[in-house]
Design a protein around this motif. Structure first.
Motif, PDB file in Angstrom:
ATOM      1  N   PRO A 168     103.574  24.140  29.640  1.00  0.00           N
ATOM      2  CA  PRO A 168     102.703  23.073  30.171  1.00  0.00           C
ATOM      3  C   PRO A 168     103.151  21.671  29.775  1.00  0.00           C
ATOM      4  O   PRO A 168     102.504  20.702  30.182  1.00  0.00           O
ATOM      5  N   PHE A 171     103.731  19.307  32.687  1.00  0.00           N
ATOM      6  CA  PHE A 171     102.485  19.060  33.409  1.00  0.00           C
ATOM      7  C   PHE A 171     101.589  18.097  32.629  1.00  0.00           C
ATOM      8  O   PHE A 171     100.930  17.225  33.200  1.00  0.00           O
ATOM      9  N   ALA A 175     100.111  14.887  34.521  1.00  0.00           N
ATOM     10  CA  ALA A 175      98.681  14.801  34.865  1.00  0.00           C
ATOM     11  C   ALA A 175      98.098  13.389  34.714  1.00  0.00           C
ATOM     12  O   ALA A 175      97.474  12.883  35.652  1.00  0.00           O
ATOM     13  N   LEU A 178      99.348  11.317  37.438  1.00  0.00           N
ATOM     14  CA  LEU A 178      98.769  11.665  38.735  1.00  0.00           C
ATOM     15  C   LEU A 178      97.407  10.980  38.891  1.00  0.00           C
ATOM     16  O   LEU A 178      97.055  10.497  39.970  1.00  0.00           O
ATOM     17  N   LEU A 179      96.678  10.926  37.786  1.00  0.00           N
ATOM     18  CA  LEU A 179      95.378  10.235  37.809  1.00  0.00           C
ATOM     19  C   LEU A 179      95.581   8.767  38.184  1.00  0.00           C
ATOM     20  O   LEU A 179      94.918   8.228  39.076  1.00  0.00           O
ATOM     21  N   THR A 182      96.644   8.421  41.843  1.00  0.00           N
ATOM     22  CA  THR A 182      95.528   8.572  42.791  1.00  0.00           C
ATOM     23  C   THR A 182      94.725   7.280  42.879  1.00  0.00           C
ATOM     24  O   THR A 182      94.382   6.809  43.967  1.00  0.00           O
ATOM     25  N   LEU A 183      94.446   6.701  41.715  1.00  0.00           N
ATOM     26  CA  LEU A 183      93.673   5.466  41.713  1.00  0.00           C
ATOM     27  C   LEU A 183      94.470   4.323  42.346  1.00  0.00           C
ATOM     28  O   LEU A 183      93.913   3.487  43.068  1.00  0.00           O
ATOM     29  N   LEU A 186      94.353   4.836  46.123  1.00  0.00           N
ATOM     30  CA  LEU A 186      92.999   4.550  46.613  1.00  0.00           C
ATOM     31  C   LEU A 186      92.716   3.048  46.578  1.00  0.00           C
ATOM     32  O   LEU A 186      92.239   2.456  47.557  1.00  0.00           O
ATOM     33  N   VAL A 190      91.782   0.895  49.918  1.00  0.00           N
ATOM     34  CA  VAL A 190      90.424   0.403  50.207  1.00  0.00           C
ATOM     35  C   VAL A 190      90.017  -0.790  49.353  1.00  0.00           C
ATOM     36  O   VAL A 190      89.006  -1.424  49.645  1.00  0.00           O
ATOM     37  N   TRP A 236     105.327  21.579  43.082  1.00  0.00           N
ATOM     38  CA  TRP A 236     104.366  22.660  42.793  1.00  0.00           C
ATOM     39  C   TRP A 236     104.246  23.598  43.975  1.00  0.00           C
ATOM     40  O   TRP A 236     104.212  24.800  43.833  1.00  0.00           O
ATOM     41  N   ARG A 240     105.349  27.313  44.104  1.00  0.00           N
ATOM     42  CA  ARG A 240     104.099  28.077  44.095  1.00  0.00           C
ATOM     43  C   ARG A 240     103.557  28.219  42.689  1.00  0.00           C
ATOM     44  O   ARG A 240     103.006  29.253  42.319  1.00  0.00           O
ATOM     45  N   ALA A 241     103.767  27.222  41.897  1.00  0.00           N
ATOM     46  CA  ALA A 241     103.229  27.237  40.539  1.00  0.00           C
ATOM     47  C   ALA A 241     103.223  25.810  40.001  1.00  0.00           C
ATOM     48  O   ALA A 241     104.072  25.011  40.374  1.00  0.00           O
ATOM     49  N   ILE A 242     102.260  25.519  39.176  1.00  0.00           N
ATOM     50  CA  ILE A 242     102.196  24.195  38.582  1.00  0.00           C
ATOM     51  C   ILE A 242     102.802  24.221  37.190  1.00  0.00           C
ATOM     52  O   ILE A 242     103.571  23.341  36.804  1.00  0.00           O
ATOM     53  N   VAL A 243     102.461  25.256  36.454  1.00  0.00           N
ATOM     54  CA  VAL A 243     102.886  25.332  35.061  1.00  0.00           C
ATOM     55  C   VAL A 243     103.846  26.497  34.852  1.00  0.00           C
ATOM     56  O   VAL A 243     104.913  26.334  34.266  1.00  0.00           O
ATOM     57  N   GLU A 244     103.466  27.664  35.365  1.00  0.00           N
ATOM     58  CA  GLU A 244     104.207  28.880  35.061  1.00  0.00           C
ATOM     59  C   GLU A 244     105.562  28.902  35.766  1.00  0.00           C
ATOM     60  O   GLU A 244     105.795  28.187  36.722  1.00  0.00           O
TER      61      GLU A 244
END
Lengths: 604, 128
Positions: A168, A171, A175, A178-179, A182-183, A186, A190, A236, A240-244
């Motif tokens: 992990p 990831f 993470a 990614l937060l 996204t902000l 966005l 807008v 991902w 087909r996996a995010i971590v594994e």
């Protein structure tokens, strides 16, 4: 003996003439009251630059020709609001020689953060001293003998090895980004269209860029690529996996076309990005669409092609990071080459416990440069022999590696150097006309600007570089060496200096504008929120007085690095000692001239 | 799918949906402030006042929170003697007044903000 004496006498005479010519012996007249009518208009002060003597007191009578602006002097408490239709008087004491920069302090539109003006306080000896120091550094560096520095494997520290080999780990890096991503998207889509008040522009072009250039690249190369959220969803999905570690890939898995297996796609993207740099970095919507667009292209390439070809060949930032990561002080390499030679499975390249290298690198032997290493740590997880080392090393070690030098990388290095210069003029300079040209305010003006920009970056600078290579070959008398090879090889010598110039530029953009970060944290979309009560923060503690010193130091260190690398490259290319001494001279002159150009621009 | 993988997927989805959800619900919550009307000032080129038409009732106290979004603006409602002065970019000012007559009253920007500054006008409707 007499010839040498004559030479020294000539040098002294030239030096004295130079000092006389530049007004070194002139005593400041000072002590006058200088009154200057100053008009402000989006996005420049007029006159953009005035000269006074040390000891003068400058009183500006400021009038706005359009809307409300501000007038604040960098590093001092002076700040005034200039409402349209009302004249404001501000007095700035010019005590010390040097340059005083003032800027607009009331957000007035997209280019507000770059709306600056200058007071040159004579006798301003910064460029003179800087140029002299650059010469000294140039002479010292070209005489010094380099030797390979030691490496220190960080993985010897057990907790770090444990951490990096956890699945992990990557990831956990992605993470939080990614937060933010996204902000950013966005807020750009807008939120307010005013760049200085939008989380997207401030966090991408101030916070992220600042951290990237000032810390991440020099210290850790492409470490950003390990935590970049842009290709993550595609990867991902394709895995087909995010971590594994999954063995059932999704998507077509095509091989990337052979003709495009180079950095030219990234070069093209980067060129567009820097050409429209002023638009991209000041418009939240453009920033958001750019990031979103990159993420969509990355998604598509992950579904069509194998591994991270987006990061390897397409990403414009990847091209930049790849070239500069060679100067970084961190590297991921094999520990013992013999173990790799005996290894049958090549799990680092073909996959094993970890995924195969996403950028087709072969850490076990062959990978001698950082350029395409994303530091994603998959090879650490894959190698059954624990044969990888993450080492601290001397800065710029990869630039000495002759194997694998390529024209595409060399052109990115040239593009980046030219862009550092161009953006320093456009964004940090006081000249409003070029800002409005670059700001797409009129079609013909923008075309002119584009011609100027591309002419400088793609023609003039490479031509000078070619001239340097040609001169070097000619004075060294090494006709057998191919000029094209010298052109490419010498471009790697520019990298330390151009990275240093980017750092000096970035420092000058980031430091005065640092207060925007707490502001947009409190009100990310510019909707009048005040989440943390820091919406109207103005940080006064930022030590702007150190800026010229820091810029000088960065450029001198960069010059030193460049010349050391240059010397080693010239030695490799030209061979015998006499030819090296002669062949190095044009390159050193070129590098000193570039460094001096930046110094004169920043401090003059 | 292993537990770790599920957790990671949940986290990714939470980020991708949670950020917009949080932003829009916080904004909706702020809009529900009792007796406070949020007014955004933009230049005419960018769309002008938002809302450009504010409806209130006669005799009831009105509280406007005005945000200057793009450049410095002002707020002036001469019929009720209200003037907020300059509102610097990115900041808000609050004006309060009690309309004592019914009718339609124009409000203006009072700080030159663009070539179309004079056209930056909105309407306050006071219902009887």
């Amino acid at each position: 003996m007499r010839r040498r004496l004559a030479g020294i006498a000539l040098l002294v005479a030239l030096g004295g003439g130079f000092l006389l010519f530049t007004g070194f012996f002139v005593h400041p007249r000072g002590g006058r009251e200088v009154e200057v009518p100053l008009t402000v208009q989006k996005f420049a002060f007029s006159p953009p630059r005035i000269s006074v003597e040390a000891g003068d007191r400058v009183t500006f009578r400021i009038r706005s020709l359009d809307i409300t602006h501000g007038f604040s002097v960098e590093g001092r408490g002076i700040d005034a609001t200039v409402l349209p239709g009302r004249e404001v008087r501000v007095t700035v004491p010019a005590e010390h020689p040097g340059k005083i920069r003032y800027r607009c302090s009331v957000i007035c539109g997209p280019l507000h953060p770059f709306m600056v003006g200058e007071i040159v306080v004579r006798p301003n000896r910064w460029p003179l001293w800087g140029g002299g120091l650059a010469l000294v550094v140039g002479l010292l560096a070209s005489a010094a003998v380099g030797r390979p520095g030691p490496r220190r494997d960080l993985l010897g520290w057990r907790p770090l090895r444990w951490l990096l080999t956890r699945r992990p780990f990557q990831f956990a890096l992605i993470a939080p980004n990614l937060l933010a991503f996204t902000l950013i998207v966005l807020a750009g889509l807008v939120g307010t269209a005013t760049g200085a008040m939008n989380f997207s522009t401030i966090f991408v072009w101030l916070a992220w860029w600042g951290l990237l250039v000032l810390f991440l690249i020099p210290l850790a190369g492409r470490a950003w690529c390990a935590m970049c959220p842009i290709p993550a969803p595609g990867e991902w999905l394709a895995r087909r996996a995010i971590v594994e570690r999954s063995e059932r890939p999704f998507g077509l898995g095509w091989a990337w076309p052979k003709r495009l297996q180079n950095l030219w796609p990234a070069f093209g993207g980067l060129l567009l990005l820097v050409l429209f740099g002023l638009i991209v970095t000041t418009r939240p919507l453009v920033t958001a669409l750019l990031l979103l667009g990159l993420a969509l292209v990355a998604l598509a390439t992950h579904l069509l092609f194998e591994r991270r070809v987006f990061c390897r060949y397409l990403c414009p930032v990847g091209g930049l990071l790849g070239v500069y990561s060679m100067a970084a002080s961190l590297e991921l390499r094999q520990r013992d080459l013999d173990v790799c030679r005996e290894c049958r499975g090549k799990a680092c390249f073909r996959g094993g416990e970890g995924y195969p290298c996403p950028t087709f690198q072969f850490p076990g032997g062959g990978m001698t440069r950082n350029t395409y290493c994303l530091l994603c740590t998959e090879c650490l997880k894959a190698c059954p022999y624990d044969n990888l080392a993450l080492s601290l090393r001397p800065f710029g070690a990869d630039l000495l590696v002759a194997r694998g030098r390529r024209a595409d990388e060399a052109w990115i290095a040239l593009l980046l150097l030219g862009t550092a210069l161009a953006h320093s003029v456009i964004k940090l300079g006081p000249w409003g006309w070029i800002k409005s040209w670059a700001n797409l305010e009129g079609g013909p003006e923008f075309l002119l600007y584009a011609a100027l920009f591309l002419g400088t970056v793609l023609v003039a600078l490479p031509a000078l570089h070619l001239l340097t290579a040609w001169l070097s070959r000619t004075v060294a008398g090494a006709r057998r060496v191919k000029l094209g090879k010298l052109f490419v090889d010498y471009a790697y010598a520019l990298i330390p200096l151009s990275l240093a110039a980017w750092m000096a530029f970035t420092l000058a953009v980031v430091l005065p504008n640092l207060s925007y970060i707490p502001r947009v944290l409190s009100d990310p979309l510019g909707w009048g929120w005040d989440l943390f009560g820091t919406r109207e923060t103005t940080w006064k503690w930022v030590p702007l007085g150190v800026l010229p010193w820091a810029q000088l130091a960065l450029l001198l260190v960069g010059l030193w690095g460049s010349i050391r690398v240059g010397r080693s490259i010239v030695e490799d290319a030209l061979g015998d000692a006499g030819a090296v001494r002669r062949g190095l001279a044009p390159l050193v002159i070129f590098l000193v001239a570039i460094a001096w150009g930046f110094l004169a621009l920043y401090l003059g | 799918m292993k537990r770790l993988e599920r957790t990671a997927l949940a986290l990714v989805l939470a980020i991708l949906t949670g950020v917009p959800a949080a932003v829009f619900s916080y904004q909706a919550l702020r809009d529900r402030q009792p007796r406070e009307i949020f007014v955004v000032a933009r230049t005419v080129e960018r769309g002008g006042w938002s809302p450009a038409r504010i409806v209130v009732r006669r005799g009831q106290k009105v509280r406007l929170r005005i945000l200057a979004e793009d450049v410095t603006h002002g707020f002036q409602l001469l019929h009720f003697g209200v003037s907020a002065g300059a509102i610097k970019t990115g900041t808000t000012k609050i004006v309060e007044f009690t309309p004592d007559r019914a009718g339609e009253f124009p409000f203006y920007c009072s700080v030159r903000c663009s070539p179309l500054h004079m056209a930056l006008m909105g309407t306050l409707v006071v219902e009887p």
